[in-house]
Design an enzyme around this catalytic site. Structure first.
Site, PDB file in Angstrom:
ATOM      1  N   LYS A  98       1.002  -1.216   0.072  1.00 58.81           N
ATOM      2  CA  LYS A  98      -0.010  -0.059  -0.050  1.00 58.81           C
ATOM      3  C   LYS A  98       0.747   1.283  -0.159  1.00 58.81           C
ATOM      4  CE  LYS A  98      -2.645   0.261   3.470  1.00 58.81           C
ATOM      5  NZ  LYS A  98      -1.958   1.065   4.388  1.00 58.81           N
ATOM      6  N   THR A 100       3.820   1.817  -1.157  1.00 57.31           N
ATOM      7  CA  THR A 100       4.612   1.477  -2.651  1.00 57.31           C
ATOM      8  C   THR A 100       3.625   1.997  -3.425  1.00 57.31           C
ATOM      9  OG1 THR A 100       5.710  -0.183  -1.911  1.00 57.31           O
ATOM     10  CG2 THR A 100       5.688   0.184  -4.289  1.00 57.31           C
ATOM     11  N   ARG A 121       2.975   8.018   7.047  1.00 54.19           N
ATOM     12  CA  ARG A 121       3.418   8.067   8.500  1.00 54.19           C
ATOM     13  C   ARG A 121       4.630   7.476   8.365  1.00 54.19           C
ATOM     14  NH1 ARG A 121      -0.297   3.145  10.474  1.00 54.19           N
ATOM     15  NH2 ARG A 121       0.105   2.735   8.251  1.00 54.19           N
ATOM     16  N   LYS A 132       8.459  -6.626   9.623  1.00 53.57           N
ATOM     17  CA  LYS A 132       8.432  -6.107   8.240  1.00 53.57           C
ATOM     18  C   LYS A 132       9.774  -5.461   7.770  1.00 53.57           C
ATOM     19  CE  LYS A 132       5.500  -3.151   7.088  1.00 53.57           C
ATOM     20  NZ  LYS A 132       4.219  -2.047   7.116  1.00 53.57           N
ATOM     21  N   ALA A 300      -2.664   1.456  12.868  1.00 50.42           N
ATOM     22  CA  ALA A 300      -4.227   1.558  12.793  1.00 50.42           C
ATOM     23  C   ALA A 300      -5.062   0.431  13.546  1.00 50.42           C
ATOM     24  CB  ALA A 300      -4.298   1.351  11.235  1.00 50.42           C
ATOM     25  N   PHE A 328      -3.365  -0.350   7.145  1.00 53.86           N
ATOM     26  CA  PHE A 328      -4.271  -1.728   6.961  1.00 53.86           C
ATOM     27  C   PHE A 328      -5.153  -1.346   6.128  1.00 53.86           C
ATOM     28  CE2 PHE A 328      -2.074  -2.231  11.096  1.00 53.86           C
ATOM     29  CZ  PHE A 328      -1.157  -3.030  10.643  1.00 53.86           C
ATOM     30  N   PHE A 408       2.648  -8.580  -8.869  1.00 48.26           N
ATOM     31  CA  PHE A 408       3.615  -9.252  -8.360  1.00 48.26           C
ATOM     32  C   PHE A 408       4.188 -10.003  -9.607  1.00 48.26           C
ATOM     33  CE2 PHE A 408       2.674  -7.496  -4.405  1.00 48.26           C
ATOM     34  CZ  PHE A 408       3.438  -8.030  -3.411  1.00 48.26           C
ATOM     35  N   TRP A 436       6.190  -0.673  -8.247  1.00 46.73           N
ATOM     36  CA  TRP A 436       7.579  -1.021  -7.638  1.00 46.73           C
ATOM     37  C   TRP A 436       8.857  -1.312  -8.579  1.00 46.73           C
ATOM     38  CZ3 TRP A 436      11.108  -4.688  -8.209  1.00 46.73           C
ATOM     39  CH2 TRP A 436      11.828  -5.054  -7.119  1.00 46.73           C
TER      40      TRP A 436
END
Length: 583
Positions: A98, A100, A121, A132, A300, A328, A408, A436
């Site tokens: 998200k 990205t 953020r 992560k 979140a 999220f 992807f 990406w």
């Protein structure tokens, strides 16, 4: 690394179907290699794109700056640009990208002729060192400098941690020094915080070692991003508002049951002093030199999940388009953005982007994580039930929206066409994104849809509850209209806390749900779109300074733990200071 370019989308017209051509596999660098090769501009040049001069910046080196208060005084009466809210389906361990997509869309809007700024953020060290790794976009859609942003940046999180813990220290000192406020040591609700995942600190005992070390009592730690001060930092309009909100924080209860606030303790000024620089928005840039405000970082799933209101408001005054994200899925970040941030800040999204991936849809369709690389169009179709719920939520809010399918390498045409066909049947705009791999160029189709929807003015934003409704009615509205729950069940503790909130006049505050991000329910193992389930409310915590009530569901924790293989195990730095394993 090798990243196949599976599809390239080129629009015939904004509302029509798209032509596609298959491209060949090519080798592209890793995130960190891309970041190191970036042609970064001095932050002065980036700021000049927004009409800001050197006197409008407080420089942190050559590539970071804070925006001082006099800038807002100069721009506050300008009209707002368009606001784009990026949200997603319910996330899975497979990842959705998200952030990205948010960065890539900002870059793409500039490529299609719109003056755009990104507002995100700041990453917490908890997930960075835990599960992560780095969290500032990826590939050719990153914010820079990634190493700084993911580590200490401009010190905002450290300031929040210190300010929060200074309140905790003052509480214990007050009790030690005669306790003139009659604070009940058993009812201190202000824990300490740390910006790391540390399960051993969830429940602790302080004050041991004799009379001179204070009164022994039970205490605990939350992660810094769960601090009410973080929420206040991200909702305060200015330093004056910040200090007033800090004063309203409920930190404990007296022996007679009445609440004690930071203002009663008399330290709101000192706490605001510790945050006087942290409250200023941070300006950086994307890989394509698009201006980016990175400021604040509430989660979140346990807080309201949005970057600072101050940063968003600055971006709206300085740009034609501001692209921001809420954490999220739409059941968490987007719901809170509308019910909390929009309400308090007087801002409204013009369009929403719902990010989805084939991989996540397959998990929602019942495919295990170790089989996600296998083509399974039928699983994608089953997983579309989750996307459907989030689309329904955007419709309930009256918000124009577009589905962005983040491609992807392993995705097959048979799989992503199931998503496209579903969107066509549901009359939902759909765009393939490859930001990406291609940066802004891979998001131009999405950008065109966003511009079309935003400039059509078709959004008619509405809330799903009014703040003057009873607490249970507000929670029920979220549970039923956003999650799809059949009923809500309250613990005895939550029932008692609701009565207390009503007694002290906090019942008209909006609700901030603390719920697992992985499911629409409070059970993280229930993927897809569960029906006829019960939402369990364990606890109600007043965050009076922030301006909402936190409703904790299920087994939601405010201090996460580390996984079996923390991301920190992959991290290193060489003698020249080059970072490895962060991304």
């Amino acid at each position: 690394m090798t990243e196949p370019s599976l599809v390239h989308a080129k629009e015939d017209h904004p509302t029509g179907r798209v032509k596609r051509e298959v491209k060949t596999t090519k080798t592209i660098p890793s995130d960190i290699e891309i970041a190191r090769q970036a042609d970064k501009k001095p932050i002065r040049e980036v700021a000049s794109q927004l009409g800001l001069g050197e006197s409008d910046l407080e420089l942190y080196g050559n590539d970071k700056a804070k925006i001082p208060p006099h800038v807002w005084k100069r721009i506050q009466n300008r009209p707002d640009g368009k606001l784009v809210l990026v949200t997603a389906i319910s996330p899975t361990p497979a990842g959705e990208g998200k952030s990205t997509v948010t960065v890539g869309l900002g870059q793409a809007l500039n490529r299609v002729g719109k003056k755009a700024t990104v507002a995100l953020r700041e990453p917490s060290l908890g997930p960075v060192m835990g599960i992560k790794g780095g969290a500032a976009g990826g590939g050719y859609s990153q914010v820079l400098p990634m190493e700084d942003i993911n580590l200490h940046f401009t010190g905002d999180f450290h300031a929040v941690t210190s300010a929060h813990n200074s309140i905790a220290a003052m509480i214990d000192n007050h009790i030690f020094r005669d306790n003139t406020l009659s604070i009940d040591p058993r009812r201190i609700v202000w824990k300490r915080v740390l910006d790391l995942n540390d399960r051993a600190l969830r429940h602790v005992v302080v004050g041991l070692g004799g009379k001179t070390n204070g009164m022994p009592r039970e205490d605990g730690f939350d992660i810094t991003v769960a601090s009410e001060l973080m929420a206040i930092l991200c909702l305060a309009r200015d330093l004056k508002d910040l200090k007033e909100r800090i004063g309203r924080i409920v930190i404990a209860y007296r022996l007679d049951g009445s609440p004690v606030t930071v203002a009663d303790l008399g330290v709101e000024g000192a706490v605001a002093l510790l945050l006087k620089d942290a409250v200023k928005p941070n300006l950086v840039q994307t890989l394509e030199n698009t201006p980016a405000f990175i400021h604040g970082g509430p989660f979140a799933n346990i807080a309201h999940g949005c970057n600072s209101l101050a940063a968003t408001r600055h971006a709206l005054k300085l740009s034609e388009y501001t692209v921001t994200e809420a954490g999220f899925g739409a059941d968490l970040g987007a719901e809170k953005f509308i019910h909390i941030k929009s309400r308090m800040g007087g801002i409204q999204p013009d369009v929403a982007v719902i990010v989805a991936t084939v991989r996540a849809l397959k998990m929602h369709g019942g495919v295990s994580r170790d089989r996600l690389n296998e083509s399974d169009p039928d699983a994608v179709t089953r997983g579309l039930a989750n996307l459907s719920r989030h689309v329904d939520t955007m419709r309930a809010f009256g918000l124009a929206h577009v589905v962005a399918l983040n491609l992807f390498a392993v995705d097959t045409e048979a799989e992503w066409r199931r998503v496209e066909d579903w969107c066509a049947r549901e009359q939902v705009p759909f765009a393939l994104t490859r930001v990406w791999e291609q940066g802004g160029a891979g998001g131009e189709d999405l950008a065109r849809y966003v511009v079309q929807l935003a400039e059509a003015g078709s959004s008619n934003l509405r809330t799903l509850y009014e703040t003057d409704q009873p607490i249970r009615a507000k929670i029920a509205a979220i549970a039923q209209k956003v999650y799809g729950a059949e009923r809500v069940e309250y613990s005895k503790q939550a029932e008692k806390q609701i009565a207390e909130c009503e007694k002290w006049g906090w019942h008209e505050l909006p609700i901030c749900m603390a719920k697992t991000q992985y499911s629409l329910t409070d059970d993280p193992a229930l993927f897809g779109r569960p029906e006829a389930f019960t939402l369990h409310i364990r606890e109600i915590r007043p965050a009076v300074g922030a301006g909402f009530l936190v409703a904790l569901t299920g087994n939601m924790l405010t201090m996460p733990g580390l996984p079996k293989q923390p991301a920190a195990l992959r991290m290193d730095v060489d003698q020249d200071g080059r970072v490895y394993g962060l991304f």
